[in-house]
Design a protein around this motif. Structure first.
Motif, PDB file in Angstrom:
ATOM      1  N   ARG A  73       0.835  -1.205   0.000  1.00 48.94           N
ATOM      2  CA  ARG A  73       0.000   0.000   0.000  1.00 48.94           C
ATOM      3  C   ARG A  73       0.868   1.253   0.000  1.00 48.94           C
ATOM      4  NH1 ARG A  73      -4.644  -1.336  -2.214  1.00 48.94           N
ATOM      5  NH2 ARG A  73      -5.693  -3.035  -1.123  1.00 48.94           N
ATOM      6  N   THR A  74       2.004   1.184   0.685  1.00 48.92           N
ATOM      7  CA  THR A  74       2.944   2.313   0.653  1.00 48.92           C
ATOM      8  C   THR A  74       3.464   2.528  -0.762  1.00 48.92           C
ATOM      9  OG1 THR A  74       3.634   1.895   2.942  1.00 48.92           O
ATOM     10  CG2 THR A  74       5.118   3.198   1.568  1.00 48.92           C
ATOM     11  N   ALA A  77       0.786   4.082  -2.759  1.00 48.41           N
ATOM     12  CA  ALA A  77       0.612   5.486  -2.395  1.00 48.41           C
ATOM     13  C   ALA A  77       1.710   6.356  -2.990  1.00 48.41           C
ATOM     14  CB  ALA A  77       0.586   5.629  -0.877  1.00 48.41           C
ATOM     15  N   ALA A 190       4.663   9.790   0.481  1.00 46.94           N
ATOM     16  CA  ALA A 190       3.293   9.581  -0.005  1.00 46.94           C
ATOM     17  C   ALA A 190       2.379  10.630   0.619  1.00 46.94           C
ATOM     18  CB  ALA A 190       2.821   8.183   0.358  1.00 46.94           C
ATOM     19  N   SER A 191       1.672  11.375  -0.217  1.00 47.90           N
ATOM     20  CA  SER A 191       0.757  12.395   0.289  1.00 47.90           C
ATOM     21  C   SER A 191      -0.527  11.738   0.789  1.00 47.90           C
ATOM     22  CB  SER A 191       0.416  13.404  -0.810  1.00 47.90           C
ATOM     23  OG  SER A 191      -0.279  12.757  -1.868  1.00 47.90           O
ATOM     24  N   ASN A 194      -2.908  10.580  -1.923  1.00 47.22           N
ATOM     25  CA  ASN A 194      -2.426   9.376  -2.600  1.00 47.22           C
ATOM     26  C   ASN A 194      -2.549   8.141  -1.716  1.00 47.22           C
ATOM     27  OD1 ASN A 194      -1.806  10.679  -4.981  1.00 47.22           O
ATOM     28  ND2 ASN A 194       0.324  11.052  -4.434  1.00 47.22           N
ATOM     29  N   ILE A 195      -2.407   8.334  -0.407  1.00 48.96           N
ATOM     30  CA  ILE A 195      -2.604   7.223   0.528  1.00 48.96           C
ATOM     31  C   ILE A 195      -4.047   6.733   0.457  1.00 48.96           C
ATOM     32  CG2 ILE A 195      -2.683   6.591   2.975  1.00 48.96           C
ATOM     33  CD1 ILE A 195      -0.281   8.463   3.400  1.00 48.96           C
ATOM     34  N   LYS A 197      -6.060   7.133  -2.163  1.00 53.39           N
ATOM     35  CA  LYS A 197      -6.256   6.535  -3.488  1.00 53.39           C
ATOM     36  C   LYS A 197      -5.687   5.110  -3.542  1.00 53.39           C
ATOM     37  CE  LYS A 197      -6.108  10.919  -6.042  1.00 53.39           C
ATOM     38  NZ  LYS A 197      -5.317  11.754  -6.989  1.00 53.39           N
ATOM     39  N   ALA A 198      -4.601   4.895  -2.797  1.00 56.77           N
ATOM     40  CA  ALA A 198      -3.932   3.593  -2.824  1.00 56.77           C
ATOM     41  C   ALA A 198      -4.854   2.476  -2.352  1.00 56.77           C
ATOM     42  CB  ALA A 198      -2.667   3.640  -1.973  1.00 56.77           C
ATOM     43  N   LYS A 199      -5.805   2.824  -1.488  1.00 56.34           N
ATOM     44  CA  LYS A 199      -6.719   1.810  -0.960  1.00 56.34           C
ATOM     45  C   LYS A 199      -7.625   1.237  -2.048  1.00 56.34           C
ATOM     46  CE  LYS A 199      -6.805   3.817   3.688  1.00 56.34           C
ATOM     47  NZ  LYS A 199      -7.642   4.423   4.750  1.00 56.34           N
ATOM     48  N   LYS A 201      -6.558   0.982  -5.326  1.00 57.17           N
ATOM     49  CA  LYS A 201      -5.772   0.399  -6.410  1.00 57.17           C
ATOM     50  C   LYS A 201      -5.763  -1.128  -6.279  1.00 57.17           C
ATOM     51  CE  LYS A 201      -2.696   4.317  -7.339  1.00 57.17           C
ATOM     52  NZ  LYS A 201      -1.288   4.793  -7.392  1.00 57.17           N
TER      53      LYS A 201
END
Length: 252
Positions: A73-74, A77, A190-191, A194-195, A197-199, A201
């Motif tokens: 996830r990092t 992100a 990671a902003s 974006n963190i 949004k990563a959830k 992806k």
């Protein structure tokens, strides 16, 4: 071009490592974990290739325990497009050895068909520095290790390597395996957007068995010990006394 980036979950580099009382290994209970710093550099370089229009997709892959999804996830992100989690063990204290990791990555490469694999030169927990080289041998691809500069031009890549005597520039054919060193770049943070949004992806979850790889350890750790405590220094009143102390210590 697709870029594949293997990432590893390790003890955070700011954490003081503790050895178990029985000497069987490192204590991971309630310890902060994070992405291997060299892998962060590899992710950053892959994202920069995409931003420069030289890559179409960045895929992060991690091999280990279920908790490795936090590390992925990092990576997502930071800017990776999707991730692959390969669960190879249920025990956080079991370190998947480089050969098993390389075999799994070889199977992932066969599926994903990336143009380049960017990996950290080593992991800060075991310092093996072997996975990239083993992967190159299994794939038959060219390899460039300890990269401090990377440029891609068509079907070849030019890599500046950090070697004992200084710097070495080599040109390798694509597809290739590149392991990165510290001075290649400075990874971004990671902003918060974006963190979040990563959830959303995509993250595929597989097992080592799906790739037909046996991850049974080939190495047996006999014992793990903390470094010896450094002895305190002493003060001397004169040069003559210093020389005498050095003689007693066998230094002169």
């Amino acid at each position: 071009m697709k870029v594949l980036v293997p990432v590893k979950r390790v003890i955070d580099y700011n954490v003081k490592v503790r050895v178990k009382a029985d000497g069987s290994g490192v204590d991971l209970a309630n310890v902060k974990m994070s992405m291997n710093p060299f892998d962060e550099i590899a992710i950053e370089q892959a994202i920069r290739l995409k931003e420069a229009g030289q890559a179409d997709e960045v895929v992060a892959v991690s091999i280990g325990v279920k908790q490795n999804q936090e590390t992925l996830r990092t990576a997502l992100a930071m800017g990776a497009d999707r991730a692959i989690l390969v669960i190879a063990t249920d025990d956080v204290h079991t370190d998947i050895e480089p050969l098993a990791v390389a075999k799994i990555l070889k199977a992932v490469i066969d599926e994903e068909q990336p143009g380049i694999v960017l990996a950290g030169k080593q992991a800060i927990d075991n310092d093996m520095n072997a996975t990239g080289q083993m992967l190159a041998a299994l794939t038959g691809w060219s390899q460039a290790t300890f990269a401090s500069e990377l440029s891609i031009d068509g079907d070849s890549a030019t890599v500046t390597r950090e070697v004992d005597g200084g710097l070495q520039s080599i040109k390798v054919s694509m597809p290739t395996i590149v392991t990165v060193d510290l001075r290649l770049n400075e990874p971004r943070y990671a902003s918060l957007p974006n963190i979040m949004k990563a959830k959303k992806k995509p993250m595929d979850e597989k097992t080592a068995a799906d790739y037909g790889v046996d991850t049974t350890p080939r190495l047996n750790i006999e014992s793990t010990n903390e470094p010896e405590t450094r002895a305190a220094g002493i003060k001397v009143a004169s040069v003559d006394e210093l020389v005498e102390k050095l003689k007693e210590a066998g230094a002169v």
